[in-house]
Scaffold this active site. Structure first.
Site, PDB file in Angstrom:
ATOM      1  CG  LEU A   1       9.738  -0.142   3.191  1.00  0.00           C
ATOM      2  CD1 LEU A   1       9.367   1.035   4.088  1.00  0.00           C
ATOM      3  CD2 LEU A   1      10.104   0.368   1.804  1.00  0.00           C
TER       4      LEU A   1
ATOM      5  CG  MET B   1       9.414   0.014   9.631  1.00  0.00           C
ATOM      6  SD  MET B   1      10.171   1.596   9.242  1.00  0.00           S
ATOM      7  CE  MET B   1      11.320   1.107   7.966  1.00  0.00           C
ATOM      8  CG  HIS B   2       4.012  -2.885   4.169  1.00  0.00           C
ATOM      9  ND1 HIS B   2       3.219  -1.825   3.801  1.00  0.00           N
ATOM     10  CD2 HIS B   2       3.490  -3.980   3.541  1.00  0.00           C
ATOM     11  CE1 HIS B   2       2.261  -2.253   2.992  1.00  0.00           C
ATOM     12  NE2 HIS B   2       2.405  -3.559   2.826  1.00  0.00           N
ATOM     13  CB  ALA B   3       4.634  -6.617   8.683  1.00  0.00           C
TER      14      ALA B   3
ATOM     15  CG  HIS C   1      -0.677  -4.315   6.237  1.00  0.00           C
ATOM     16  ND1 HIS C   1      -1.866  -4.361   5.556  1.00  0.00           N
ATOM     17  CD2 HIS C   1       0.265  -3.965   5.329  1.00  0.00           C
ATOM     18  CE1 HIS C   1      -1.663  -4.043   4.295  1.00  0.00           C
ATOM     19  NE2 HIS C   1      -0.375  -3.788   4.128  1.00  0.00           N
TER      20      HIS C   1
END
Length: 104
Positions: free
Chosen positions: A71, A74-76, A79
């Site tokens: 996760l 995926m968050h990176a 961004h």
């Protein structure tokens, strides 16, 4: 450096880039295009740093040394994608402000 720390650097650089872009837009609104251009240059530099990290991770995965999707990763990526899109759109808006300023 751990995988999580590496991924966090993508988030940091992308966040910095996005912040510089919005600062650049605010300066363009005020008519300070010199400062705006400098901030966009800083944003591009931060995005380049994030892309270098991403490229290294992709290269490692291609060599069979990849990591499981997380996760955090995926968050990176989210961004980075958003910062890149913000840069492109804000550069267009700044051009609009420049053109408007030239017409006056």
């Amino acid at each position: 450096m751990s995988f999580e720390e590496i991924v966090m650097n993508i988030i940091v650089y992308a966040g910095n880039a996005k912040s510089y872009c919005f600062e650049a837009l605010n300066e363009a609104k005020k008519g300070d295009f010199k400062k705006s251009d400098k901030l966009i240059a800083k944003a591009k530099d931060e995005l380049l740093k994030a892309h270098h990290i991403q490229t290294e991770l992709i290269k490692e995965e291609a060599l069979g040394n990849g990591h499981k999707p997380t996760l955090l990763m995926m968050h990176a990526q989210d961004h980075l994608m958003n910062a890149s899109l913000a840069k492109d759109l804000i550069m267009e808006l700044i051009d609009m402000y420049k053109n408007k300023n030239e017409e006056e």
